[in-house]
Each structure stands twice: as C-alpha cells, then as structure tokens.
Design an enzyme around this catalytic site. Sequence first.
Site, PDB file in Angstrom:
ATOM      1  N   LYS A 196       0.807  -1.015  -0.016  1.00  0.00           N
ATOM      2  CA  LYS A 196      -0.050   0.135   0.195  1.00  0.00           C
ATOM      3  C   LYS A 196       0.956   1.330   0.154  1.00  0.00           C
ATOM      4  O   LYS A 196       1.640   1.471   0.911  1.00  0.00           O
ATOM      5  CB  LYS A 196      -0.935   0.095   1.100  1.00  0.00           C
ATOM      6  N   ARG A 206     -10.575  10.005   2.551  1.00  0.00           N
ATOM      7  CA  ARG A 206     -10.346  10.377   3.711  1.00  0.00           C
ATOM      8  C   ARG A 206     -11.389  11.706   4.189  1.00  0.00           C
ATOM      9  O   ARG A 206     -11.602  11.929   5.340  1.00  0.00           O
ATOM     10  CB  ARG A 206      -8.915  11.136   3.831  1.00  0.00           C
ATOM     11  N   LYS A 223       1.434   9.986   5.690  1.00  0.00           N
ATOM     12  CA  LYS A 223       1.814   8.318   6.250  1.00  0.00           C
ATOM     13  C   LYS A 223       2.860   7.875   5.530  1.00  0.00           C
ATOM     14  O   LYS A 223       3.128   6.609   5.616  1.00  0.00           O
ATOM     15  CB  LYS A 223       0.345   7.948   5.864  1.00  0.00           C
ATOM     16  N   GLU A 239       7.729  -6.643   0.840  1.00  0.00           N
ATOM     17  CA  GLU A 239       6.352  -6.732   1.731  1.00  0.00           C
ATOM     18  C   GLU A 239       5.391  -7.955   1.396  1.00  0.00           C
ATOM     19  O   GLU A 239       5.081  -8.387   2.448  1.00  0.00           O
ATOM     20  CB  GLU A 239       5.614  -5.457   1.485  1.00  0.00           C
ATOM     21  N   LYS A 254      -2.104  -1.399  -3.752  1.00  0.00           N
ATOM     22  CA  LYS A 254      -3.051  -0.225  -3.695  1.00  0.00           C
ATOM     23  C   LYS A 254      -2.299   0.968  -3.807  1.00  0.00           C
ATOM     24  O   LYS A 254      -1.194   1.049  -3.293  1.00  0.00           O
ATOM     25  CB  LYS A 254      -3.917  -0.430  -2.282  1.00  0.00           C
ATOM     26  N   SER A 280     -10.428   5.731  -4.225  1.00  0.00           N
ATOM     27  CA  SER A 280     -11.331   6.826  -4.333  1.00  0.00           C
ATOM     28  C   SER A 280     -10.823   7.832  -5.429  1.00  0.00           C
ATOM     29  O   SER A 280     -11.664   8.391  -6.146  1.00  0.00           O
ATOM     30  CB  SER A 280     -11.479   7.453  -2.946  1.00  0.00           C
ATOM     31  N   TYR A 319     -15.264   0.945  -6.417  1.00  0.00           N
ATOM     32  CA  TYR A 319     -16.636   1.709  -5.813  1.00  0.00           C
ATOM     33  C   TYR A 319     -17.517   1.372  -7.175  1.00  0.00           C
ATOM     34  O   TYR A 319     -18.822   1.875  -7.040  1.00  0.00           O
ATOM     35  CB  TYR A 319     -16.190   3.115  -5.585  1.00  0.00           C
TER      36      TYR A 319
HETATM   37  C1  PBG Z   1      -7.048   3.562   5.960  1.00  0.00           C
HETATM   38  C2  PBG Z   1      -7.579   3.328   4.340  1.00  0.00           C
HETATM   39  C3  PBG Z   1      -7.263   4.403   3.273  1.00  0.00           C
HETATM   40  C4  PBG Z   1      -7.951   3.867   2.074  1.00  0.00           C
HETATM   41  C5  PBG Z   1      -8.450   2.410   2.617  1.00  0.00           C
HETATM   42  N1  PBG Z   1      -7.936   2.287   3.937  1.00  0.00           N
HETATM   43  C6  PBG Z   1      -6.915   5.759   3.349  1.00  0.00           C
HETATM   44  C7  PBG Z   1      -5.515   5.988   4.001  1.00  0.00           C
HETATM   45  O1  PBG Z   1      -4.704   5.146   3.974  1.00  0.00           O
HETATM   46  O2  PBG Z   1      -5.187   7.147   4.242  1.00  0.00           O
HETATM   47  C8  PBG Z   1      -8.044   4.609   0.923  1.00  0.00           C
HETATM   48  C9  PBG Z   1      -9.136   3.908   0.042  1.00  0.00           C
HETATM   49  C10 PBG Z   1      -9.337   4.684  -1.090  1.00  0.00           C
HETATM   50  O3  PBG Z   1      -8.905   5.897  -1.298  1.00  0.00           O
HETATM   51  O4  PBG Z   1     -10.468   4.583  -1.616  1.00  0.00           O
HETATM   52  N2  PBG Z   1      -6.399   2.769   6.628  1.00  0.00           N
END
Ligand code: PBG
Length: 331
Positions: A196, A206, A223, A239, A254, A280, A319
């Site tokens: 990720k 968010r 992050k 990973e 992701k 998203s 989505y």
């Molecule tokens: C948080 C999480 C995130 C997403 C899924 N789980 C956001 C982040 O890591 O800040 C993002 C999913 C998306 O953007 O559709 N643990």
Amino acid sequence: MFIHNRHRRLRQNESIRSMIRENHLSTNDFILPLFIAEGKDVRVEIPSMPGIYRNSLENVVKEAKEAWDLGIKSVNLYCKVSDSLKDNTGKEAWNPNGLMQNTIKAIKDACPEMIIMPDVALDPYSIYGHDGIVENGRVINDATVDALVRMSLSHAEAGADFLAPSDMMDGRIGAMRDALEENGFDNVGIMSYAAKYASSFYGPFREALDSAPVDTMDIPKDKKTYQMDFHNAEEALREAIADVEEGADILMVKPGMAYLDIVRLVKENLQVPVSVYQVSGEYAMIKAAAEKGWIEHDKIMLETLTCMKRAGADLITTYFAKEAARLLNDR
Ligand code: PBG
C-alpha cells in the site's frame, strides 16, 4: 504482398475477438467498499464520489443485499465514527458493540453468504487520523500491532470472513494470524494490504471518513513512515513475501491504475490470489471527467477494470462494483 502473420485476422469481427479473448471481467471479481455512519436513516452522498454514500446501518444492509443480488460476493467495510469516540489508542475499534461490529452482524444476518471483509486500521478511530498510535511525534509499530490484534479478534467474533488490514505496520499479519488461531478462528482469513503506497489518490476517501492526518505540531502530517514510497517496486515484493510468510491468504496492491506493474510483479513472483484496489481518487477522476463529457463513463469503467485483471489481479476492490455488475449482467 505475402505476409506470414496477419494479426488482424483475429480481430476482424466481434465473434472471433470474443473467442480468443484472454481475460474476462465477472461479478465474482469485485469487492464493494461500503462506508457506514452512525445514526438512523442516514444516507449522505460523498461530494467527490458521486453515487457513493455514507449509510447508517439499515441502509448499508440494503446496499449489501443489492450488491449480492447483482452477483457481488464480497464487501469491504469502513466506519465513520464521531470525534467523541476518537482517541490516540483507537480503542473504539474493538468495542464489541461498536459500529463496525454491529454492521458485520447485521450484514451476516441479512446476507449470510456475503464475504465480509472489515477494514483493520486505526485511522477512523484516531484523533490524529493515523493508522497507528502516535508517541513523541512517531507512529509506533508494536503497540499498534497489539491494538490491531484486539480489533481483529472483535471483528472475527462479530462474524467477519476475512480481515483486511490496511495499516502497513510491520509484523501485523503474523500477530493477527496467531491470535486468530489461538482463539478458534482458524477459518477467518486475511486479505493483507501488502503493498500500500503513500498516495494522493486517497483524498476523497479521507473526506468520506473524515480521517485525514491532522495538521498539528509534533504529529506526522502524512503516512510516509508506514505506507510505501511510490518510487519503489522491489520493496513491494519484500512486503508481499513477508505477508505470505506470516500467513496472509490474499495480497492487496493499492492504488490500482498507476500501480499495475506492482500487481504483475507480485502475481508473477508469488502464486497467491492478488487483489487490487481501484481507490477513491481513481473513481473521482473518472466520474469528474465523464460528468464534463470528456470521456465515456461506462467504457472507461469496464476498460480500467478489465486491465486490472489483465495485469494479474484476481480480485478488484472498486466503487464501480455495482454499476459494472449491472452492465455485465445485461450483456
Ligand atoms: C485507511 C485506508 C485508506 C484507504 C483504505 N483504507 C486511506 C489511507 O490510507 O489514508 C483508501 C481507500 C480509497 O482511497 O479508496 N487505513
């Protein structure tokens, strides 16, 4: 002219094209993300994600049933809790009567065969918007893993089929697997977010969960100390290998579209089911451009999803799951 290989012969009409097609999209491929809000009769559309809602429990159950009726076999669950329930430990995350736990039970009751995959990460429960506990300006690993284990067990107790840890702490898959085994949840699986990336594509999500890292002194503003650097590919393999060794059943990569090389890399090197998350921001970009009339919505949707399969993904969290399922079912 004599040409030995006339590649166009296999493209000359839809019948022949459909016969030699290498990859096929199916509703079995999709995992639908659902956002859950506290309260009753809540159904709020997320401004940057047209067609996607934050639903209270009874409405989210309806969405899950609709998804099931369209042929979608799995849902990822994300909760938005009120600020009063947030702290630095994220302890609301393992409240046996919490929003997530109650949602898991309600969907299981209404739709027993649906594969339920709750998100495991502290950010929606953290006052700082981080996926872990913050101490002296750092997101600390091992105490966070302990918290994730408690969260995982509470999800398993509520009836989750797979846990979907999206936090990127080290060692959490092994710790979760051990705890599941020790507590009689040997049938509960783990879909690990193995690779990720720290990505700007998560912006709309968010907003949906009100979970962005806070901008306060002494708190990391992004992050990047736990999610991966998008310049790197080999690191994703390290990973992924670690997560398989620790007991992950499915690996997640992701974001999606800009990261399909990583999907291919993981799939080619580790023969395990790989899932990709069309996040998203990817959804928002397609919706926005289509709204402007600049691209053809349905065609781009199916093209991006199919290309994820071609890259090697077995599963796609998207989505678009319901919209794409409707189109696939009508074909
Ligand atoms: C948080 C999480 C995130 C997403 C899924 N789980 C956001 C982040 O890591 O800040 C993002 C999913 C998306 O953007 O559709 N643990």
